[in-house]
Write an enzyme that holds these catalytic residues in place. Structure first.
Site, PDB file in Angstrom:
ATOM      1  N   SER A  93      -9.732   0.215   7.211  1.00 27.96           N
ATOM      2  CA  SER A  93      -9.150   0.505   5.910  1.00 27.96           C
ATOM      3  C   SER A  93      -8.661  -0.960   5.221  1.00 27.96           C
ATOM      4  O   SER A  93      -8.173  -0.930   3.854  1.00 27.96           O
ATOM      5  CB  SER A  93      -8.187   1.583   5.648  1.00 27.96           C
TER       6      SER A  93
ATOM      7  N   LYS B  32       0.661  -1.156   0.082  1.00 29.88           N
ATOM      8  CA  LYS B  32       0.142   0.112  -0.053  1.00 29.88           C
ATOM      9  C   LYS B  32       0.756   1.179  -0.075  1.00 29.88           C
ATOM     10  O   LYS B  32       1.886   1.330   0.655  1.00 29.88           O
ATOM     11  CB  LYS B  32      -0.959  -0.209   1.233  1.00 29.88           C
TER      12      LYS B  32
ATOM     13  N   SER C  84      -9.436   2.295   2.792  1.00 34.25           N
ATOM     14  CA  SER C  84      -8.637   2.849   1.888  1.00 34.25           C
ATOM     15  C   SER C  84      -7.640   2.058   1.344  1.00 34.25           C
ATOM     16  O   SER C  84      -6.816   2.465   0.321  1.00 34.25           O
ATOM     17  CB  SER C  84      -7.943   4.115   2.549  1.00 34.25           C
TER      18      SER C  84
END
EC number: 3.5.1.75
Length: 517
Positions: free
Chosen positions: A197, A98, A173
């Protein structure tokens, strides 16, 4: 010009004093400039001291920005190919990171135009651990702008599409990581979780995602949102992938204050045996307050299809020998409000006013990112999206006019929520509810107004945010398709009992194809 800070001018001293409402005479200004000289000398000495950096052990090239053909759902931010050790438990595994995690020499933007152009010079602790274990890092996965969205359309490189329906939100996210796993482009991925997330996109993309116990996995070298909420953890297409990756990245790190002495050198991080434990005799609690939300408070309403799907999964656990009963934790319903105060004011203090690193914690600080972000915030604040602007405005409002009173009260109250969960977990092994109350929602237009955008992107957190407050390990497990869209059930266990979540997920996976349940 001397290396290090320059002595302040009279105008600069007056400006600072005015910001704090402090009237000053010319004599007082001169006195403060004189007093500043000693600090300037210390700061200049500090400038000459070589800065301690996190290690970079493996060669790499900067990589490349993926083409549209390579990236149809916008799951990638950047591609690269970094080979780790020749042998190790992750040898042969292709991993996406990420884009909140520093990888030296590879561009990083945390989903935001404000950080575009920043290139870290260090590898985050978990990156080094994965490479030492033989992994190949194949790129940075896209994420939401500053990771402050639960939907999927604020990433500055373009909205990330749901693999089951590109017109719908994938959850966020860590949506890029979930999409890349769901579409088979990577074997494993890293996500971050402050309000859900990791688990939210795992639920809506039909993959497995574990938010570990707070502090179990070092956050060192990752972009912060709020130090008491920050988590980073594994995402995969199977419980085995979760166990394998967690076994590598978990464990002691002297540079991460989140561990607070709870994790020491030699802490056992082998989670692979949990895959064979099964759930026979395990006590599973169905959380009453995790179901049946009417949406009257603006949060996403429960879909009966989702509620029924998760309850059906409980019957599967019963069939595998688990004891299942319903429990009530009324504090679950107030947790979202507690999280709101901590998230709004905490992000404003750490992520914005603190230039992404904040102060008053003992650990490793990413000074290069802090400086880059500070300059960007000053020169082009208009690059903030509606979600981040909304958080900043609200957080600063409560700080400026209510003096962090509600932030402090929320931090005090979170311990009561933790105690409520602990009481149930003293009698049960796992607590279960839907990860997200509803099915994947339709994306709003990127040009929609602030109100529509923020509501669409931040109303999914009701069930997930609570475990970011309490620090309990929490995992989203795919448990069915409804109307062709994935449903995730959220499993929560005692602190540092992440292995029990893996055991339950593995048993459920072995019971049959979740897509047909």
């Amino acid at each position: 010009m001397s290396l290090g800070p320059e002595l302040a001018t009279k105008e600069q001293i007056r400006e600072i004093a005015a910001d704090y409402g402090l009237p000053m005479t010319d004599e007082e200004v001169a006195d403060h400039i004189e007093l500043l000289k000693g600090a300037i000398a210390s700061y200049r000495e500090l400038e000459h001291i070589p800065e301690r950096k996190l290690p970079v052990k493996y060669p790499r090239t900067p990589g490349w920005r993926p083409t549209t053909q390579e990236n149809p759902l916008n799951g990638w931010y950047w591609r690269c190919e970094i080979e780790g050790a020749k042998e190790g438990p992750l040898k042969g595994d292709r991993i996406a990171i990420k884009d909140v995690v520093c990888v030296a020499g590879v561009p990083m933007m945390n989903g935001s135009k404000l950080l575009e152009g920043y290139v870290p010079e260090i590898d985050a602790t978990i990156v080094t651990r994965m490479l030492d274990a033989g992994a190949t890092i194949v790129g940075k996965s896209a994420c939401e702008d500053f990771s402050f969205s639960a939907g999927g359309m604020t990433c500055s490189t373009g909205p990330v599409g749901n693999p089951y329906d590109p017109t719908r939100n994938p959850g966020a996210s860590s949506n890029g990581s979930a999409v890349l796993i769901s579409t088979g482009q990577v074997d494993l991925a890293i996500g971050g979780d402050q309000g859900g997330s990791i688990r939210l996109p795992s639920a809506w993309c039909g993959v497995y995602g574990l938010k570990p116990t707070y502090g179990l996995v070092p956050y060192t070298g990752c972009a912060m949102i709020e130090g008491t909420l920050d988590h980073v953890g594994p995402m995969a297409s199977s419980p085995k992938g979760i166990a394998k990756l967690l076994s590598v990245i978990a464990g002691y790190d002297a540079d991460d204050p989140r561990q607070q002495g709870r994790i020491v050198p030699g802490f056992d991080t082998n989670y692979l045996p949990a895959l064979e434990r099964g759930v026979k005799g395990m006590k599973i609690a169905i959380l009453k307050e995790g179901f049946g939300h009417d949406g009257s408070d603006g949060m996403l309403a429960s879909d009966p299809l989702v509620d029924d799907c998760v309850r059906s999964a409980m019957e599967t656990f019963r069939g595998l020998g688990a004891e299942v009963a319903e429990v009530s934790i009324p504090e679950h319903l107030t947790a979202w409000h507690i999280w709101t105060a901590i998230g709004l004011e905490g992000f404003t203090a750490f992520g914005v006013n603190g230039n992404g690193v904040g102060t008053n914690w003992n650990g490793w600080y990413n000074t290069s990112m802090a400086e880059y972000l500070a300059r960007a915030m000053k020169s082009r604040p208009y690059d903030m999206p509606a979600t981040v602007r909304s958080v900043l405005i609200r957080g600063e409002y409560f700080r400026r006019y209510y003096h962090n009173r509600y932030y402090g009260k929320a931090q005090n109250q979170r311990h009561l929520i933790n105690e409520a969960y602990d009481r149930v977990l003293s009698e049960y092994d796992i607590i279960v509810c839907p990860t997200i109350p509803g099915l994947p929602t339709k994306m709003v237009d990127r040009d929609a107004g602030t109100l529509d955008t923020v509501v669409n992107q931040l109303n999914q957190l009701r069930n997930t945010a609570v475990c970011d407050l309490t620090g309990h390990p929490s995992m989203s497990v795919p448990c069915g398709l409804r109307e062709g869209l994935p449903v995730g059930m959220m499993l929560t266990a005692k602190h540092f009992d992440d292995a029990t979540l893996i055991a339950a997920a593995a048993a459920f996976e072995a019971a049959g194809d979740w897509r047909k349940m």
